[in-house]
Design a protein around this motif. Structure first.
Motif, PDB file in Angstrom:
ATOM      1  N   ARG A  10      43.008  58.182  63.815  1.00  0.00           N
ATOM      2  CA  ARG A  10      42.146  56.548  63.225  1.00  0.00           C
ATOM      3  C   ARG A  10      42.713  55.704  62.264  1.00  0.00           C
ATOM      4  NH1 ARG A  10      39.251  59.306  59.328  1.00  0.00           N
ATOM      5  NH2 ARG A  10      39.579  61.895  59.921  1.00  0.00           N
ATOM      6  N   ASP A  11      43.941  55.729  62.494  1.00  0.00           N
ATOM      7  CA  ASP A  11      44.490  54.597  61.612  1.00  0.00           C
ATOM      8  C   ASP A  11      44.287  53.357  62.775  1.00  0.00           C
ATOM      9  OD1 ASP A  11      45.420  55.420  59.828  1.00  0.00           O
ATOM     10  OD2 ASP A  11      47.861  55.971  60.553  1.00  0.00           O
ATOM     11  N   LEU A  12      44.484  53.665  63.698  1.00  0.00           N
ATOM     12  CA  LEU A  12      44.330  52.414  65.124  1.00  0.00           C
ATOM     13  C   LEU A  12      42.532  51.837  64.755  1.00  0.00           C
ATOM     14  CD1 LEU A  12      44.609  51.056  67.172  1.00  0.00           C
ATOM     15  CD2 LEU A  12      43.987  52.566  68.983  1.00  0.00           C
ATOM     16  N   VAL A  13      42.175  53.095  64.549  1.00  0.00           N
ATOM     17  CA  VAL A  13      40.227  52.765  64.892  1.00  0.00           C
ATOM     18  C   VAL A  13      39.892  51.470  62.607  1.00  0.00           C
ATOM     19  CG1 VAL A  13      37.464  53.842  64.446  1.00  0.00           C
ATOM     20  CG2 VAL A  13      39.187  54.673  66.287  1.00  0.00           C
ATOM     21  N   ASP A  14      40.857  52.139  61.768  1.00  0.00           N
ATOM     22  CA  ASP A  14      40.886  51.615  61.117  1.00  0.00           C
ATOM     23  C   ASP A  14      41.170  50.284  61.067  1.00  0.00           C
ATOM     24  OD1 ASP A  14      39.510  53.973  59.573  1.00  0.00           O
ATOM     25  OD2 ASP A  14      41.643  54.258  58.428  1.00  0.00           O
TER      26      ASP A  14
ATOM     27  N   ILE B 292      38.127  49.154  72.479  1.00  0.00           N
ATOM     28  CA  ILE B 292      39.515  49.661  72.083  1.00  0.00           C
ATOM     29  C   ILE B 292      39.665  50.984  73.954  1.00  0.00           C
ATOM     30  CG2 ILE B 292      40.879  51.883  71.691  1.00  0.00           C
ATOM     31  CD1 ILE B 292      39.584  50.803  69.129  1.00  0.00           C
ATOM     32  N   VAL B 293      40.188  50.510  74.909  1.00  0.00           N
ATOM     33  CA  VAL B 293      40.361  51.452  75.594  1.00  0.00           C
ATOM     34  C   VAL B 293      41.607  52.569  75.919  1.00  0.00           C
ATOM     35  CG1 VAL B 293      40.660  50.732  78.287  1.00  0.00           C
ATOM     36  CG2 VAL B 293      39.825  49.390  77.026  1.00  0.00           C
ATOM     37  N   LEU B 294      41.180  53.530  75.637  1.00  0.00           N
ATOM     38  CA  LEU B 294      42.618  54.605  75.931  1.00  0.00           C
ATOM     39  C   LEU B 294      42.732  55.893  76.662  1.00  0.00           C
ATOM     40  CD1 LEU B 294      42.216  55.518  71.746  1.00  0.00           C
ATOM     41  CD2 LEU B 294      43.160  54.195  72.345  1.00  0.00           C
ATOM     42  N   ASP B 295      43.390  55.554  77.492  1.00  0.00           N
ATOM     43  CA  ASP B 295      44.086  56.541  78.565  1.00  0.00           C
ATOM     44  C   ASP B 295      45.277  57.418  78.587  1.00  0.00           C
ATOM     45  OD1 ASP B 295      44.252  58.437  80.747  1.00  0.00           O
ATOM     46  OD2 ASP B 295      44.193  56.380  82.476  1.00  0.00           O
ATOM     47  N   CYS B 296      44.745  58.865  77.243  1.00  0.00           N
ATOM     48  CA  CYS B 296      45.802  59.656  77.205  1.00  0.00           C
ATOM     49  C   CYS B 296      45.208  60.780  76.426  1.00  0.00           C
ATOM     50  CB  CYS B 296      46.599  58.931  75.698  1.00  0.00           C
ATOM     51  SG  CYS B 296      45.552  59.124  74.301  1.00  0.00           S
ATOM     52  N   CYS B 297      45.714  61.625  76.742  1.00  0.00           N
ATOM     53  CA  CYS B 297      44.874  63.433  76.235  1.00  0.00           C
ATOM     54  C   CYS B 297      44.015  63.115  75.054  1.00  0.00           C
ATOM     55  CB  CYS B 297      46.430  64.057  76.244  1.00  0.00           C
ATOM     56  SG  CYS B 297      46.680  64.979  77.826  1.00  0.00           S
ATOM     57  N   TYR B 298      42.885  63.925  74.688  1.00  0.00           N
ATOM     58  CA  TYR B 298      42.609  63.633  73.573  1.00  0.00           C
ATOM     59  C   TYR B 298      41.684  62.270  72.965  1.00  0.00           C
ATOM     60  CZ  TYR B 298      45.487  67.868  73.928  1.00  0.00           C
ATOM     61  OH  TYR B 298      45.659  69.066  74.311  1.00  0.00           O
ATOM     62  N   ALA B 299      41.790  60.726  73.698  1.00  0.00           N
ATOM     63  CA  ALA B 299      41.182  59.713  73.602  1.00  0.00           C
ATOM     64  C   ALA B 299      39.866  60.075  72.573  1.00  0.00           C
ATOM     65  CB  ALA B 299      41.559  59.224  74.725  1.00  0.00           C
ATOM     66  N   GLY B 300      38.977  60.499  72.942  1.00  0.00           N
ATOM     67  CA  GLY B 300      37.584  60.997  72.610  1.00  0.00           C
ATOM     68  C   GLY B 300      38.193  61.495  71.036  1.00  0.00           C
ATOM     69  N   ALA B 301      38.973  61.707  70.731  1.00  0.00           N
ATOM     70  CA  ALA B 301      39.230  61.794  69.087  1.00  0.00           C
ATOM     71  C   ALA B 301      39.065  60.439  68.675  1.00  0.00           C
ATOM     72  CB  ALA B 301      40.180  62.958  68.850  1.00  0.00           C
ATOM     73  N   ALA B 302      39.569  59.562  68.858  1.00  0.00           N
ATOM     74  CA  ALA B 302      39.124  58.543  68.418  1.00  0.00           C
ATOM     75  C   ALA B 302      37.945  57.976  67.352  1.00  0.00           C
ATOM     76  CB  ALA B 302      40.051  56.844  69.186  1.00  0.00           C
TER      77      ALA B 302
ATOM     78  N   GLU C  74      39.476  64.366  62.867  1.00  0.00           N
ATOM     79  CA  GLU C  74      39.921  64.302  64.449  1.00  0.00           C
ATOM     80  C   GLU C  74      40.968  65.154  64.672  1.00  0.00           C
ATOM     81  OE1 GLU C  74      40.675  59.354  64.269  1.00  0.00           O
ATOM     82  OE2 GLU C  74      42.472  59.958  64.301  1.00  0.00           O
ATOM     83  N   VAL C  75      40.799  66.578  64.258  1.00  0.00           N
ATOM     84  CA  VAL C  75      41.903  67.977  64.750  1.00  0.00           C
ATOM     85  C   VAL C  75      40.784  68.291  65.628  1.00  0.00           C
ATOM     86  CG1 VAL C  75      42.446  69.634  63.326  1.00  0.00           C
ATOM     87  CG2 VAL C  75      42.173  68.404  62.261  1.00  0.00           C
ATOM     88  N   VAL C  76      41.764  68.516  66.237  1.00  0.00           N
ATOM     89  CA  VAL C  76      41.522  69.839  67.577  1.00  0.00           C
ATOM     90  C   VAL C  76      40.165  70.967  66.826  1.00  0.00           C
ATOM     91  CG1 VAL C  76      41.624  71.106  69.539  1.00  0.00           C
ATOM     92  CG2 VAL C  76      43.088  69.507  69.245  1.00  0.00           C
ATOM     93  N   GLY C  77      39.495  71.515  67.739  1.00  0.00           N
ATOM     94  CA  GLY C  77      38.479  72.632  67.040  1.00  0.00           C
ATOM     95  C   GLY C  77      37.160  71.726  66.231  1.00  0.00           C
ATOM     96  N   SER C  78      37.426  71.102  65.916  1.00  0.00           N
ATOM     97  CA  SER C  78      36.299  70.620  64.959  1.00  0.00           C
ATOM     98  C   SER C  78      35.513  69.846  66.229  1.00  0.00           C
ATOM     99  CB  SER C  78      36.650  69.278  64.049  1.00  0.00           C
ATOM    100  OG  SER C  78      35.615  68.818  63.659  1.00  0.00           O
ATOM    101  N   PHE C  79      34.195  70.505  65.370  1.00  0.00           N
ATOM    102  CA  PHE C  79      32.960  70.281  66.919  1.00  0.00           C
ATOM    103  C   PHE C  79      31.982  68.974  66.754  1.00  0.00           C
ATOM    104  CE2 PHE C  79      34.211  74.693  68.073  1.00  0.00           C
ATOM    105  CZ  PHE C  79      34.392  74.662  69.566  1.00  0.00           C
TER     106      PHE C  79
END
Length: 324
Positions: free
Chosen positions: A110-114, A126-136, A141-146
């Motif tokens: 969130r801070d990165l995108v802000d 912004i290019v993110l190669d990490c787990c959960y990157a799609g939350a950016a 951004e909490v896991v489980g939010s649809f």
């Protein structure tokens, strides 16, 4: 002064989290690919921050560089690349730094995108190669939010290696996603003019990854597709600008003759032969087709016609309007 700069981060070594094998190599390869276009002209001025040689990339260190790269004085294009661990906890999604722990996980996505949203950079990639990157970029951004909605200001684009609740893999010395991005930047995602856009990179990665593999995520709020890198074009802009002079209208057919084929030495005309070679490049690029589906050689030998494809007609319109 170069108006493009990039911060390239690769963290393989962690104090608590399992160490990774390819993140430093990912970062080095990405910087090498982005620094220059295929014709060796300068592209991005890259600054690397990696854990090579046992270096400790901490959150304060990375945060300082992020603020520097996205400061209010810079109005050009900037690219942020990260390869390393990502995590999603009750504190939200984060990219992990060396000292990350459960309650101090590193840099918040969130801070990165802000920072990207508040910067004055013309474009932020912004290019993110990490787990959960799609939350950016998501509101939540909490896991489980649809029901997540991306909130990006104009000019910001995110290419993420995986969905918000999905892991990212390493294979054969590179992250799976980074390997595809590198291939796309090398020309795999280039359009006929040689431009590699973020949309093209995503389309390339999406086409390669199977339905059961990690799925990349693309989020963008842009008014135009600014190229990330330039490769050698299939057809030059000069040749595209000639289309309205060769074809009177987009759907006009052009009749060839044996004089266009250089192997017919007794009748070949140099000007015709030169145009025939342009037609070959147009055909390779999918802009020109033979009226009856034959090879161009036989179209010339039989004095038959060629025409522009729908894509060729689009480029005719662009050239005619002075947009190329």
């Amino acid at each position: 002064m170069n108006s493009r700069r990039a911060l390239i981060v690769g963290i393989s070594d962690y104090a608590s989290a399992p160490c990774l094998s390819s993140c430093v190599d990912d970062a080095v390869a990405m910087a090498q690919r982005l620094e220059r276009n295929e014709d060796e002209t300068v592209n991005f001025r890259c600054q690397q921050l990696t854990s090579a040689g046992g270096g400790m990339v901490t959150a304060p260190m990375l945060r300082e560089l992020l603020h520097a790269h996205l400061d209010q004085s810079f109005t050009g294009d900037t690219l942020l690349y990260f390869s390393g661990h990502g995590a999603a906890t009750s504190l939200g999604a984060h990219i992990l730094t060396y000292e990350s722990s459960q309650y101090s996980p590193g840099i918040s996505m969130r801070d990165l995108v802000d920072l990207a949203n508040k910067s004055r950079a013309r474009n932020v990639f912004i290019v993110l190669d990490c787990c959960y990157a799609g939350a950016a970029g998501n509101d939540e951004e909490v896991v489980g939010s649809f029901e997540n909605e991306a909130r990006l200001r104009e000019g910001v684009t995110i290419l993420a290696a995986a969905r918000p609740r999905q892991g990212a893999l390493e294979v054969a010395g590179h992250g799976v996603f980074t390997r595809l991005v590198l291939a796309a930047l090398a020309g795999g995602a280039a359009d006929i003019r040689g431009r590699v856009s973020t949309a093209g990179i995503y389309a390339y990665a999406d086409a390669v990854l199977g339905a059961l593999d990690q799925r990349p995520i693309y989020k963008s709020h842009t008014a135009s597709l600014e190229p990330v890198r330039l490769c050698r074009p299939t057809v030059s802009d000069e040749e595209l600008r000639r289309l309205p002079r060769i074809f009177r209208e987009p759907k006009t057919r052009y009749t060839l003759a044996p004089s266009y084929e250089e192997t017919f030495e007794d009748v070949a005309i140099p000007e015709h032969v030169a145009l025939f070679k342009v037609f070959k490049r147009l055909q390779t690029a999918g802009l020109l087709r033979c009226e009856i589906g034959l090879d161009l050689y036989w179209i010339a030998a039989r004095s038959q016609m060629v025409e522009l494809t729908p894509l060729g007609q689009l480029y005719w319109e662009l050239a005619n309007a002075g947009q190329i």
